[in-house]
Design a protein around this motif. Structure first.
Motif, PDB file in Angstrom:
ATOM      1  N   SER A  16       1.595  12.306   7.916  1.00 10.50           N
ATOM      2  CA  SER A  16       0.408  12.308   7.052  1.00 10.50           C
ATOM      3  C   SER A  16       0.276  13.633   6.306  1.00 10.50           C
ATOM      4  N   THR A  36      -2.948   8.171  12.577  1.00 11.66           N
ATOM      5  CA  THR A  36      -2.927   7.141  11.523  1.00 11.66           C
ATOM      6  C   THR A  36      -2.728   5.780  12.179  1.00 11.66           C
ATOM      7  N   ASP A  72       2.158   5.753   3.998  1.00 15.35           N
ATOM      8  CA  ASP A  72       2.196   6.467   5.278  1.00 15.35           C
ATOM      9  C   ASP A  72       1.755   5.489   6.359  1.00 15.35           C
TER      10      ASP A  72
HETATM   11 MG   LIG Z   1      -0.398  10.096  10.382  1.00 14.97          MG
END
Ligand SMILES: [Mg+2]
Ligand SMILES: Nc1nc2c(ncn2[C@@H]2O[C@H](COP(=O)(O)OP(=O)(O)OP(=O)(O)O)[C@@H](O)[C@H]2O)c(=O)[nH]1
Length: 362
Positions: A16, A36, A72
């Motif tokens: 990220s 994430t 991502d």
């Molecule tokens: Mg991440």
């Protein structure tokens, strides 16, 4: 269709952080694994100095850069291909991408958790690559089983398909990626519809410490792990969303260490595009000058589709001026008089820097 590049890697390795740096967004990048969960999507302009120069010659004000989409996703762990850590869901997102950016933690910082407790980039590469490989193997076996049920021995197409999938299974079981096999064009066309992960171009982003301390054994990297060094981009991320990237000089592998040189953000994106074999063509007129990104070796009719499906459906021919000629003469009348506008058909392989006017009829 915009080219999509997915970021993979272990949890907490800086995926990220890299995403934020490239996209100049500000999604959470925190010191805990699986920070994430839902994919983040960012769009990045691909810098190209040639666009402005073309626009100046034509006195065109509107300049539009082509873009690349960066995705991502959550970190992958051992067993991801079997669903561990929601791996299957994450891997599915990557299947939809055209290319893979594999982030490898090389930075040393005891405060940042490593899910396997110590810094070992080659082990980490192995873990992720094994999961990609196993996921493809699972998919191949599923396809094989499904086809076995429907198999008609007399059908030649079936046996060709069978052999192809069997070759893939053999390759994956031997521990190698599908992209390292040589396929015929028609075979590739069949395989692409299954979105195999190991058939996609992949580049490695080595997330380094500022002092470039790193104990990666280069020989092991390219001999044992089969990593093509031209696909490795070491980067140093800092918190001001800037990026220093470095390239590995292959010659320095003899000294068994990485060799770095600094380049800027724009160069990073261009380096990324080069590593992924992406090329650029232009459309140019009084209203706008625009760049378009395409995968090398595409034909005129294939790239026409990037602009509008009508361009490919009703394709007549492409009028082409190379960027070099355009900048040399800077004047359309002169370029025409000198015979530097070529007329090409649908099978023409588009070259980087071609300025194209598509003639079509629908
Ligand atoms: Mg991440
Ligand atoms: N010291 C140092 N810390 C970094 C670097 N890159 C990322 N970090 C830190 O490492 C932690 C994890 O970074 P993320 O970008 O969230 O990692 P991720 O790979 O996206 O993690 P998940 O989403 O959990 O899979 C954050 O605290 C970052 O600030 C780096 O190059 N050096």
């Amino acid at each position: 269709m915009v080219y999509k590049c997915g970021i993979v890697g272990l949890p907490n390795v800086g995926k990220s952080a890299l995403f934020n740096t490239i996209t100049r967004l500000n999604i959470p990048s925190k010191n805990f694994p699986f920070c994430t969960i839902e994919p983040n999507i960012g769009i990045v302009s691909i810098p190209d100095n040639r666009l402005k120069k073309i626009a100046v010659c034509l006195s065109t004000k509107n300049v539009i850069h082509s873009v690349i989409t960066i995705i991502d996703i959550a970190g992958l762990v051992k067993g991801a291909s079997k669903g561990e850590g929601l791996g299957n869901k994450f891997l599915k997102k990557i299947r939809e991408c055209n290319a893979i950016m594999h982030v490898v933690r090389c930075f040393i910082n005891n405060e940042i958790t490593h899910v396997y407790n110590n810094i070992n980039p080659l082990r980490d590469i192995d873990i992720i690559n094994t999961e990609l490989l196993l996921s493809d193997l699972g998919l191949c076996e599923k396809i094989f089983q499904k086809q076995s049920v429907q198999k008609d021995i007399n059908d030649v197409r079936h046996s060709v398909f069978f052999n192809l999938i069997q070759r893939c299974i053999y390759q994956l079981k031997s521990g190698f990626f599908l992209k390292d096999l040589v396929f015929l064009k028609e075979e590739l066309k069949i395989l692409r519809q299954y979105q195999f992960l190991t058939l996609k171009p992949m580049i490695y982003i080595f997330n380094m410490t500022k002092d470039m301390r790193c104990n990666i054994n280069i020989n092991e990297l390219y001999k044992d792990k089969n990593v093509d060094l031209s696909t490795v981009i070491p980067v140093v991320l800092d918190h001001k969303h800037s990026i220093q990237t470095n390239n590995i000089d292959v010659l320095s592998t003899q000294k068994n260490r990485l060799f770095f040189f600094d380049v800027d953000f724009n160069k990073f994106i261009r380096h990324l595009c080069t590593s992924l074999c992406l090329k650029t063509f232009f459309t140019a007129g009084p209203k706008e000058v625009r760049s378009w990104t395409f995968k090398a070796e595409k034909t005129a009719i294939q790239v026409a589709k990037l602009i509008h499906t009508d361009f490919s459906k009703g394709f007549i021919r492409a009028q082409i001026i190379s960027y070099i000629d355009f900048i040399k003469y800077r004047n359309l009348i002169k370029i025409k008089q000198l015979g530097k506008i070529r007329s090409e058909g649908k099978k023409y392989i588009v070259q980087d820097g071609d300025i194209i006017n598509f003639l079509f009829n629908v």
